[in-house]
Design a protein around this motif. Structure first.
Motif, short mmCIF file in Angstrom:
data_model
loop_
_atom_site.label_atom_id
_atom_site.label_comp_id
_atom_site.label_asym_id
_atom_site.label_seq_id
_atom_site.Cartn_x
_atom_site.Cartn_y
_atom_site.Cartn_z
N GLN A 126 0.94 -1.08 0.32
CA GLN A 126 -0.44 -0.22 -0.48
C GLN A 126 0.96 1.51 -0.13
N ILE A 127 2.07 1.36 1.27
CA ILE A 127 2.84 2.08 0.93
C ILE A 127 3.57 2.16 -0.86
N ALA A 128 4.02 1.41 -1.15
CA ALA A 128 4.79 1.85 -2.55
C ALA A 128 3.82 2.15 -3.45
N LEU A 129 2.69 1.90 -3.79
CA LEU A 129 1.03 2.09 -4.83
C LEU A 129 1.15 3.85 -4.15
N THR A 130 0.70 3.68 -3.59
CA THR A 130 0.75 5.15 -3.08
C THR A 130 2.14 6.20 -3.19
N LEU A 131 2.84 5.92 -2.81
CA LEU A 131 4.09 6.36 -3.34
C LEU A 131 4.35 6.93 -4.84
N ALA A 132 4.33 5.58 -5.45
CA ALA A 132 4.61 5.53 -6.56
C ALA A 132 3.07 6.58 -7.20
N ILE A 133 1.87 6.25 -6.95
CA ILE A 133 0.90 7.42 -7.73
C ILE A 133 1.32 8.83 -7.36
N VAL A 134 1.44 8.82 -5.39
CA VAL A 134 1.41 9.91 -5.50
C VAL A 134 2.68 10.84 -5.97
N CYS A 135 3.85 10.32 -6.19
CA CYS A 135 5.71 10.69 -6.66
C CYS A 135 4.17 11.67 -8.26
N ASN A 136 3.97 10.84 -9.09
CA ASN A 136 3.86 10.57 -10.28
C ASN A 136 2.93 12.10 -10.17
N ALA A 137 0.97 11.96 -9.63
CA ALA A 137 0.60 12.98 -9.17
C ALA A 137 1.51 14.59 -9.21
N LEU A 138 2.35 14.76 -8.18
CA LEU A 138 2.28 15.83 -7.46
C LEU A 138 3.37 16.01 -8.77
N PHE A 139 4.12 15.32 -9.40
CA PHE A 139 4.76 15.80 -10.84
C PHE A 139 3.70 16.66 -12.32
N ILE A 140 2.39 15.87 -11.89
CA ILE A 140 2.13 16.53 -12.52
C ILE A 140 1.49 17.52 -12.20
N ILE A 141 1.52 17.87 -10.62
CA ILE A 141 0.53 18.71 -10.72
C ILE A 141 1.34 20.25 -10.82
N GLN A 142 2.82 19.61 -10.40
CA GLN A 142 4.43 20.81 -10.26
C GLN A 142 3.29 21.03 -12.40
N GLN A 143 4.32 20.80 -13.04
CA GLN A 143 4.66 20.38 -14.16
C GLN A 143 2.81 21.66 -14.63
N ARG A 144 1.45 21.09 -14.11
CA ARG A 144 0.19 22.27 -14.47
C ARG A 144 0.44 23.57 -13.68
N VAL A 145 0.70 23.37 -12.58
CA VAL A 145 1.54 24.97 -12.03
C VAL A 145 2.32 25.90 -12.99
N ASP A 146 3.35 24.95 -13.29
CA ASP A 146 4.78 25.41 -14.02
C ASP A 146 3.94 26.02 -15.48
N ARG A 147 2.76 25.45 -15.30
CA ARG A 147 2.36 26.43 -16.99
C ARG A 147 1.22 26.89 -16.82
N LEU A 148 0.73 26.96 -15.89
CA LEU A 148 -0.34 28.25 -15.25
C LEU A 148 0.42 29.41 -14.92
N SER A 149 2.02 29.20 -14.89
CA SER A 149 2.24 30.52 -13.85
C SER A 149 3.56 31.32 -15.24
N ARG A 150 3.12 30.82 -16.26
CA ARG A 150 4.14 31.09 -17.34
C ARG A 150 3.46 32.73 -17.90
N PRO A 151 4.77 33.04 -18.43
CA PRO A 151 4.39 33.98 -17.84
C PRO A 151 3.91 34.51 -20.23
N THR A 152 2.94 35.67 -20.63
CA THR A 152 2.50 35.34 -22.18
C THR A 152 3.58 36.51 -22.32
N GLY A 153 3.87 37.32 -21.96
CA GLY A 153 5.22 38.32 -22.30
C GLY A 153 4.42 39.90 -22.39
N MET A 154 3.02 39.56 -22.42
CA MET A 154 2.11 41.17 -22.20
C MET A 154 2.33 41.08 -21.01
N ILE A 155 1.33 42.51 -20.85
CA ILE A 155 1.52 43.18 -19.38
C ILE A 155 -0.62 43.00 -19.61
#
Lengths: 410, 241
Positions: free
Chosen positions: A24-53
């Motif tokens: 259970q710990i192993a599966l949770t770790l595998a899923i949580v790591c990848n989920a957090l990674f996806i979240i971080q990627q999405r957050v990075d994408r959300l935070s990208r500047p357009t270059g405009m004001i």
């Protein structure tokens, strides 16, 4: 730690519970790591500047009704004049698209007009000399378009423009030595070249999907107004006057010409709305992944609490015997914490491998990026701390078992 | 070695106070083998749990090896249990998940003893009880007598000042009981102080001295009418069969 050997010996005799929790710990770790990674990627994408004001900026999408494509150019010009003369408007520009709009025009960039394969992709923004001030894009080299360079072209016959402004990202890609200014590029195979007259710091492409990740900062501005049925207007209001312009602009356009449709949905939007709608699915995905993480971690913690509570109940007599033989309360507490830590370590070792395996699969299936080891390390620490936290209450209950329990017959 | 003076143990609920021990006095000298006897519910097991610092007492004084123990905190009591007392329980109380070697090792680990010293003591104790060859066996693989011998080895491994035995042969058949008792006698001859709680008069007779407990008090058997009443009761029950 002095109890590791006997704890391991005891765990060997309780394989089923131990393996289930470790898994259970192993599966949770595998899923949580990848989920957090996806979240971080999405957050990075959300935070990208357009270059405009983006403050004090709004967009209107306009479709002409009952007017030939060739006859729209003067109407667009008139619209722009009306918008620029509105009180509260700083500047306005007509364009085929804008960052995060979702649809636009992309081409390959070549240095050799006959090259089969372009060096990279770029989006094309057909604008005029008011684009840079309206967008708030920062020119870092060269110059802006002059009014006399702006021409109107039928999109069906478009090939190229004598002059272009490109983003730094595109300039660096095509001219890695940094010498883009004044150079020739080809944006249509076999068409005349375009001279780079200016470089802007950044201007995002209209798309934010995975396919555009590789060229998300590659934009080219051309001093061209396309004749056609559709036009988009970017309007910059004077500071703090966006709300009034938001109402006044479409009203003024309709007053000038009623032969148009401005969709009720997404027809008139502040740029904040454009960003919000563009990243809706990314934000949704990040929230969903976050919920999955929380639920999984809660289930794992509950599993650990459940199993340890069961073991404490089962071993009351044994705990009493240990206490009778000289174990302090701290010894009993540390026994259960160590036991959980050992199961946890087993779980996270397997989980780390599963996390990497899951990421490799996601990379193959969904073009996901490679999982950073930081996520695995963070996940390992979180899971081990979660385990220790979850086991604390039952372990403290165990520590409170009296040594006199050893003399009880049942 | 073990001296209790006017010791009492009271169990209190909201409505009732029950005296498990009342004005309890006992003095066990170093090297003695004392049997504490008495009918069921007389308080002899309570005496043993207090003597073994498994439980606290309500009043009076208890000196163990010269130390007054009533003010000791839980850690200090654990340390004394670990270093000075060896327990032998009726139900053996071996840890089923650990093999014989690991079971004997338990109190030594809590003492923080080095691995080599632990191993030496464990093997000596197991040889002493004749079970060195069973070191890797689990309790479930041993007979009751063998399990009690392992428990005795565990009690001996820490070289305690005092051995406390709670009905040590209570769960054994006659032959096994005899061999365990002989082992205890042998340990006593080697100088150990043993206090054994039992309700078996035959077993008690093998001890050097008998202390009888009735209604939570140590009684002088010759003068106590409750003892005579108890004897008469037992006799009647025997004749009535």
């Amino acid at each position: 730690m002095m109890q590791i050997k006997p704890i391991l010996a005891a765990l060997k005799r309780h394989k089923a519970g131990t393996i289930l929790i470790a898994l259970q710990i192993a599966l949770t770790l595998a899923i949580v790591c990848n989920a957090l990674f996806i979240i971080q990627q999405r957050v990075d994408r959300l935070s990208r500047p357009t270059g405009m004001i983006e403050t004090d900026l709004m967009a209107i999408q306009n479709r002409w009704v009952g007017i030939d494509d060739e006859a729209t150019a003067p109407l667009v010009k008139a619209d722009i004049q009306i918008l620029r003369s509105l009180p509260g408007v700083e500047d306005a520009v007509s364009t085929n698209s804008f960052p995060l709009r979702g649809g636009g025009w992309s081409m390959g960039v070549r240095l050799n007009p006959t090259a089969k394969k372009p060096i990279t992709q770029t989006t094309l923004y057909f604008v005029d000399d008011h684009a840079l001030p309206t967008m708030g894009a920062k020119l870092i080299a060269g110059r802006n378009f002059r009014a006399d360079e702006v021409v109107t072209i039928d999109p069906k016959v478009f090939e190229s423009s004598p002059v272009v402004i490109i983003t730094k990202a595109l300039a660096d890609k095509v001219f890695p030595d940094g010498s883009a200014l004044g150079k020739q590029i080809y944006i249509t195979e076999g068409a005349p070249s375009s001279t780079v007259i200016g470089i802007v710091e950044r201007l995002q492409v209209p798309w934010n999907g995975n396919f555009a990740n590789k060229f998300e900062g590659n934009s080219t501005l051309l001093p061209i107004q396309l004749s056609g049925n559709f036009s988009a207007y970017l309007i910059r209001s004077k500071p703090g006057q966006l709300a009034s312009v938001l109402k006044a602009a479409p009203a003024a356009l309709f007053k000038a010409n009623r032969m148009r449709v401005i969709p009720s949905e997404r027809g008139v939007r502040t740029y904040a709305d454009v960003r919000e709608q563009a990243y809706k699915s990314d934000r949704g995905m990040a929230i969903l992944m976050g919920i999955i993480c929380v639920v999984l971690l809660a289930i794992t913690a509950a599993g650990i609490v459940g199993l340890t509570s069961f073991w404490v109940g089962q071993r009351r007599k044994q705990i009493g015997v240990r206490r009778a033989l000289g174990a302090t309360k701290h010894d009993i507490l540390s026994y259960f914490l160590t036991e959980n830590l050992l199961i946890g370590i087993g779980g996270v070792v397997v989980g780390a491998m599963l996390a990497v395996g899951m990421n490799l699969w996601l990379m193959q299936q969904f073009e996901m990026a490679r999982l950073s080891p930081v996520y695995v390390i963070a996940g390992v620490i979180v899971l081990l701390l979660l385990g220790q936290g979850a086991v604390l209450a039952p372990a403290m209950r165990a520590a409170r078992v009296s040594p006199v329990e050893a003399t009880r017959s049942v | 070695m073990l001296k209790m003076t006017h010791l009492s143990k009271v169990y209190r609920t909201e409505v009732v106070e029950t005296y498990a021990l009342r004005d309890f006095n006992i003095d066990v000298k170093e090297g003695e083998f004392v049997a504490v006897t008495g009918p069921s519910g007389s308080g002899k097991t309570t005496f043993l749990t207090i003597a073994g610092l498994l439980e606290t007492f309500t009043g009076g004084e208890y000196h163990l090896d010269g130390v007054e123990v009533s003010h000791l905190n839980d850690n200090a009591r654990s340390k004394i249990r670990n270093e000075k007392i060896g327990f032998i329980f009726q139900a053996f109380n071996l840890i089923p998940d650990l093999n014989v070697f690991d079971n004997v090792e338990v109190p030594l680990r809590y003492r923080g003893m080095k691995s080599a010293e632990r191993k030496k003591r464990i093997m000596e104790s197991l040889e002493r009880v004749g079970l060195a060859s069973r070191a890797k066996h689990y309790p479930a693989e041993l007979s009751g007598g063998q399990q009690q011998r392992v428990a005795i080895a565990r009690a001996l491994a820490g070289s305690p000042r005092l051995l406390l035995a709670d009905e040590p042969t209570g769960n054994l058949d006659t032959q096994m009981a005899r061999s365990v008792l002989e082992l205890l006698e042998e340990i006593h001859r080697e100088g150990a102080t043993i206090v054994m709680v039992t309700h078996d008069p035959e077993l008690a007779a093998r001890a050097q001295r008998n202390v009888h407990v009735i209604d939570g008090q140590v009684v002088d058997l010759a003068e106590d009418p409750r003892f005579h009443a108890h004897v008469a009761q037992v006799a009647e029950a025997t004749h009535g069969r």
